[in-house]
Design a protein around this motif. Structure first.
Motif, short mmCIF file in Angstrom:
data_model
loop_
_atom_site.label_atom_id
_atom_site.label_comp_id
_atom_site.label_asym_id
_atom_site.label_seq_id
_atom_site.Cartn_x
_atom_site.Cartn_y
_atom_site.Cartn_z
N ASN A 111 0.84 -1.16 0.00
CA ASN A 111 -0.18 -0.04 -0.02
C ASN A 111 0.73 1.24 -0.02
O ASN A 111 1.72 1.61 1.03
N ALA A 112 0.96 2.18 -1.22
CA ALA A 112 1.84 2.97 -1.34
C ALA A 112 1.28 4.45 -0.95
O ALA A 112 0.25 4.77 -1.16
N THR A 113 2.07 5.02 -0.24
CA THR A 113 1.90 6.22 0.10
C THR A 113 2.14 7.05 -0.88
O THR A 113 2.80 6.68 -1.93
N ARG A 114 1.54 8.48 -0.94
CA ARG A 114 2.08 9.50 -2.32
C ARG A 114 3.55 9.42 -2.35
O ARG A 114 4.18 9.40 -3.47
N ALA A 115 4.33 9.64 -1.37
CA ALA A 115 5.80 9.69 -1.39
C ALA A 115 6.60 8.39 -2.01
O ALA A 115 7.77 8.81 -2.71
N ALA A 254 -20.54 6.37 12.19
CA ALA A 254 -19.97 6.15 13.55
C ALA A 254 -18.76 6.94 13.95
O ALA A 254 -18.21 6.62 15.02
N GLY A 255 -18.65 8.00 13.14
CA GLY A 255 -17.61 9.16 13.40
C GLY A 255 -16.27 8.67 12.90
O GLY A 255 -15.18 9.27 13.06
N LEU A 256 -16.05 7.89 11.90
CA LEU A 256 -14.77 7.27 11.49
C LEU A 256 -14.92 7.77 9.93
O LEU A 256 -15.37 7.39 9.04
N THR A 257 -14.20 9.18 9.97
CA THR A 257 -14.18 9.84 8.64
C THR A 257 -12.94 9.62 7.94
O THR A 257 -12.15 9.21 8.50
N LEU A 258 -12.82 10.04 6.52
CA LEU A 258 -11.94 9.78 5.92
C LEU A 258 -10.65 10.86 6.39
O LEU A 258 -10.65 12.03 6.30
N HIS A 259 -9.50 10.15 6.48
CA HIS A 259 -8.34 10.73 6.85
C HIS A 259 -7.27 10.85 5.84
O HIS A 259 -6.50 11.95 5.84
N ASP A 260 -7.25 9.86 5.06
CA ASP A 260 -6.20 9.92 4.07
C ASP A 260 -6.34 8.74 3.09
O ASP A 260 -7.06 7.80 3.58
N THR A 261 -5.54 8.78 2.07
CA THR A 261 -5.73 7.58 1.10
C THR A 261 -4.23 6.81 0.89
O THR A 261 -3.32 7.81 0.99
N VAL A 262 -4.36 5.60 0.29
CA VAL A 262 -2.96 5.03 -0.05
C VAL A 262 -3.54 4.22 -1.14
O VAL A 262 -4.55 4.06 -1.58
N THR A 263 -2.52 3.77 -1.96
CA THR A 263 -2.77 3.06 -3.16
C THR A 263 -2.08 1.61 -3.05
O THR A 263 -1.12 1.35 -2.94
N THR A 264 -3.09 0.56 -3.08
CA THR A 264 -2.79 -0.73 -2.94
C THR A 264 -2.14 -0.99 -4.68
O THR A 264 -2.68 -0.61 -5.78
N MET A 265 -0.92 -1.57 -4.52
CA MET A 265 -0.22 -1.86 -5.60
C MET A 265 0.15 -3.50 -5.60
O MET A 265 0.38 -3.89 -4.68
N THR A 266 0.27 -4.24 -6.92
CA THR A 266 0.75 -5.31 -6.86
C THR A 266 1.83 -5.64 -7.86
O THR A 266 1.86 -4.92 -8.82
N ARG A 267 2.55 -6.76 -7.68
CA ARG A 267 3.52 -6.94 -8.62
C ARG A 267 3.33 -8.74 -8.88
O ARG A 267 3.40 -9.35 -7.73
N GLY A 268 3.01 -9.12 -9.93
CA GLY A 268 2.84 -10.68 -10.35
C GLY A 268 1.47 -11.16 -10.32
O GLY A 268 1.31 -12.12 -11.09
N ALA A 269 0.46 -10.17 -9.86
CA ALA A 269 -0.80 -10.83 -9.99
C ALA A 269 -1.69 -9.27 -9.64
O ALA A 269 -1.34 -9.02 -8.72
N PRO A 270 -2.98 -9.47 -10.31
CA PRO A 270 -3.76 -8.38 -9.54
C PRO A 270 -4.43 -8.80 -8.23
O PRO A 270 -4.43 -9.95 -7.87
N LEU A 271 -5.08 -7.62 -7.61
CA LEU A 271 -5.54 -7.93 -6.40
C LEU A 271 -6.92 -8.47 -6.53
O LEU A 271 -7.74 -8.13 -7.49
N PRO A 272 -7.49 -9.63 -5.83
CA PRO A 272 -8.72 -10.31 -6.07
C PRO A 272 -10.04 -9.17 -5.95
O PRO A 272 -9.78 -8.33 -5.11
N LYS A 273 -10.76 -9.62 -6.77
CA LYS A 273 -11.99 -8.40 -6.89
C LYS A 273 -13.00 -8.62 -5.56
O LYS A 273 -12.83 -9.72 -5.01
#
Ligand code: COA
Length: 290
Positions: A111-115, A254-273
């Motif tokens: 899971n990649a941060t922007r940096a 429930a009070g759990l609001t969006l704080h930040d996002t990261v990007t899931t990245m894979t190598r070798g196979a896609p992420l299961p749907k």
């Protein structure tokens, strides 16, 4: 007038097994990049994964990187950190190259941060999905249908691990067994068969709810609601790849609001749907563990 000289950024770094260093040094490294991990979170990650740190000649830690085996042919990568004062000098790339050699032929998830995003792209990782980090001080919500939710004891882990593998696409039984030592687990059955499970455990600033595996968003909501029970006023975090829908609406209420996002990245196979009617991952165990 006398003149003084200095040489800045001339560090010679050597790698060392992450298991061999004082956890407080690791804690300092993650605090330096404003990550919420406690020393206990580092200890847990060191129990379930491998990695190394980069040290200078007098033993100061400048970088870390870890990988977490998921069965024989898959791994997640995480805890990739370079101390801010030595960033952009090639340390991150160097650490990733060591980690990739250690992982060998395994297919990889991170899971990649922007940096870190462009670094991972250049190493052959492919973006798959956005992860929404939802967090906040939990507030009471209308309870869901808690009647069907059951508590799963640690002895139920083989069943949980089998369901998790169906959603995650790789065997995480070793991780599941370790999580059972620190987590509370809830489940839903259909026709006697475990159809959904969710865990909650202490992490970072409070409590994390995840993983959550279910066959529908409604089931995921039911389990998260059950695990939020009794947490009013406490800091809770859920990392989900649901971009909208009933789970996100419920978390927001429930009070759990969006704080930040990261990007899931894979190598070798896609992420299961994640598709209704089949086991899917509705919340992550952690960024590092996916
Ligand atoms: C991401 C991180 C580990 C990179 O470490 P680093 O030692 O600076 O990395 P490198 O110097 O090897 O740089 C790797 C590449 O990323 C690029 N990069 C580094 N920092 C960047 C930033 N803030 N934004 C965009 N690109 C960046 C560099 O230009 C470099 O590209 P190049 O090799 O083509 O020149 C570091 O910024 C960090 O610890 N950030 C905070 C924690 C974090 O986000 N970790 C990643 C978790 S997924």
């Amino acid at each position: 007038m006398s003149q003084s000289t200095m040489r800045l950024q001339s560090f010679d770094l050597a790698s060392q097994d992450i298991a061999s260093v004082d956890v407080e040094w690791l804690h300092g490294l993650s605090l330096g990049v404003e990550w919420p991990h406690r020393a206990a979170d580092w200890d847990f990650l060191r129990e379930v994964g491998h990695g190394f740190v980069a040290l200078d000649e007098i033993g100061r830690i400048f970088s870390s990187a870890m990988w977490f085996p998921c069965g024989a042919d898959c791994a997640t990568i995480g805890m990739v950190i370079t101390s801010p004062r030595v960033q952009t000098h090639g340390g991150g790339r160097w650490m990733m190259e060591v980690i990739l050699r250690q992982c060998g032929e395994r297919r990889l998830i991170l899971n990649a941060t922007r940096a870190a995003y462009s670094l991972y792209l250049s190493l052959g990782f492919v973006p798959q999905a956005t992860v929404y980090q939802c967090q906040g001080y939990a507030r009471p919500v209308m309870p869901g249908d808690a009647g069907a939710v059951e508590t799963i004891p640690a002895t139920g882990i083989p069943e949980v691990a089998a369901l998790d593998a169906a959603a995650f696409g790789a065997d995480r039984s070793a991780l599941m067994a370790r999580l059972a030592g620190v987590a509370e687990i809830r489940g839903l059955r259909r026709g006697g068969r475990l159809a959904a499970y969710a865990m909650r455990r202490p992490f970072g600033r409070g409590i994390v709810i995840g993983p959550v595996v279910a066959e529908s968003e409604d089931e995921a909501v039911q389990l998260v609601a059950a695990l939020l029970d009794g947490l009013d006023g406490q800091f809770v975090r859920v990392d989900t790849r649901q971009a909208g829908g009933v789970l996100r609406t419920f978390l927001h209420a429930a009070g759990l609001t969006l704080h930040d996002t990261v990007t899931t990245m894979t190598r070798g196979a896609p992420l299961p749907k994640v598709e209704p009617g089949a086991p899917g991952t509705y919340a992550l165990a952690a960024h590092a563990l996916s």
